[in-house]
Enzyme design. Structure first.
Site, PDB file in Angstrom:
ATOM      1  N   HIS A 159       3.752   1.606  -0.188  1.00  0.00           N
ATOM      2  CA  HIS A 159       4.671   0.473  -0.059  1.00  0.00           C
ATOM      3  C   HIS A 159       5.314   0.134  -1.404  1.00  0.00           C
ATOM      4  O   HIS A 159       4.792   0.484  -2.460  1.00  0.00           O
ATOM      5  CB  HIS A 159       3.896  -0.776   0.387  1.00  0.00           C
ATOM      6  N   CYS A 248      -2.346  -6.972  -0.167  1.00  0.00           N
ATOM      7  CA  CYS A 248      -2.425  -6.581   1.259  1.00  0.00           C
ATOM      8  C   CYS A 248      -3.414  -7.412   2.043  1.00  0.00           C
ATOM      9  O   CYS A 248      -3.306  -7.514   3.265  1.00  0.00           O
ATOM     10  CB  CYS A 248      -2.897  -5.140   1.418  1.00  0.00           C
TER      11      CYS A 248
END
Ligand code: CIR
Length: 253
Positions: A159, A248
């Site tokens: 990401h 996350c």
């Protein structure tokens, strides 16, 4: 955005099966992951945040990575259309809870997005074009966003936020091997070396910074900037093996 709640989700035993490209993914220690997760939640509480635990999900190995499920704005939230089939059922309990706090908007079909690709700054949002997020989703989110949105290609790793973090409203921490710092023209980028790349994902909570343990060079670089009252280091080894970083593991509302 003032923070009312932070959502987290404890790992379930299926966490050992989390999606990952990490070479040590088969040696995830579930008990250690639970301890590390608890230390994470306690660190957030220690900073003064109100942490709420979502129910653990036995059938969702990646359930603790709640950041990917939604992008939350002041007035509404986006339900992320996640690419990975095995992750799509994680969304239900998170979105149900968010819906009690603000409306949740779905993106049009064909859009793909993980929250881990959405880097918020005060005046703009950078979104990674990555394995998990497509341009169609970025364009759709740009139409809804109250502030400008910029697409940024992620050339390596999972990401955008695995490779870049915001240390302040004008300073970024970047691993250049994954994302080009020139794509953030209004920011000064502090570059870290690719072997320290995991530490590009840090969690900023006001004047406190949470950093993965074991990256003394990155800690020294950040300390030199003198931006934080306190730096907390957390052992994240088991989440690193599952390709997940500090940000996350939570959603800030
Ligand atoms: C996945 O591959 O989807 C998970 N194992 C890791 C997700 C990490 N999330 C994030 O960086 N926001």
């Amino acid at each position: 955005m003032p923070v009312a709640k932070v959502f987290v989700r404890k790992p379930s035993p299926s966490f050992r099966m989390a999606l990952s490209g990490h070479p040590d993914k088969n040696s995830i220690d579930f008990d250690l992951a639970c301890k590390q997760h608890l230390a994470y939640a306690e660190a957030l509480e220690g900073i003064g945040l109100s942490v709420e635990y979502l129910p653990p999900l036995d059938d969702c190995p990646d359930g603790p990575f709640v950041e990917d499920v939604s992008v939350v704005f002041d007035a509404f939230a986006i339900a992320c259309p996640m690419t990975e089939l095995s992750r799509q059922s994680e969304a239900v309990s998170v979105l149900e809870r968010i819906k009690t706090m603000r409306p949740v908007i779905e993106l049009p079909s064909g859009c793909k997005m993980d929250g881990g690709d959405v880097l918020r700054t005060e005046k703009s949002i950078f979104i990674g074009v990555s394995k998990r997020t497509n341009r169609q989703a970025i364009e759709a989110l740009a139409k809804l966003s109250p502030i400008p949105v910029h697409a940024v290609p992620v050339t390596k790793g999972l990401h955008l936020k695995s490779a870049v973090s915001c240390l302040s409203e004008d300073v970024l921490l970047v691993d250049r091997s994954c994302v080009d710092p020139e794509l953030f023209p209004k920011f000064r980028s502090i570059e870290i070396s690719p072997e320290d790349g995991y530490a590009a994902n840090v969690l900023r909570v006001g004047d406190v910074l949470i950093l993965p343990a074991g990256y003394p060079k990155v800690r020294a670089i950040i300390q030199k900037e003198d931006l934080f009252r306190k730096i907390i280091e957390l052992d994240m080894s088991e989440f690193e093996k599952a390709d997940g970083g500090l940000t996350c593991l939570s959603i800030f509302i």
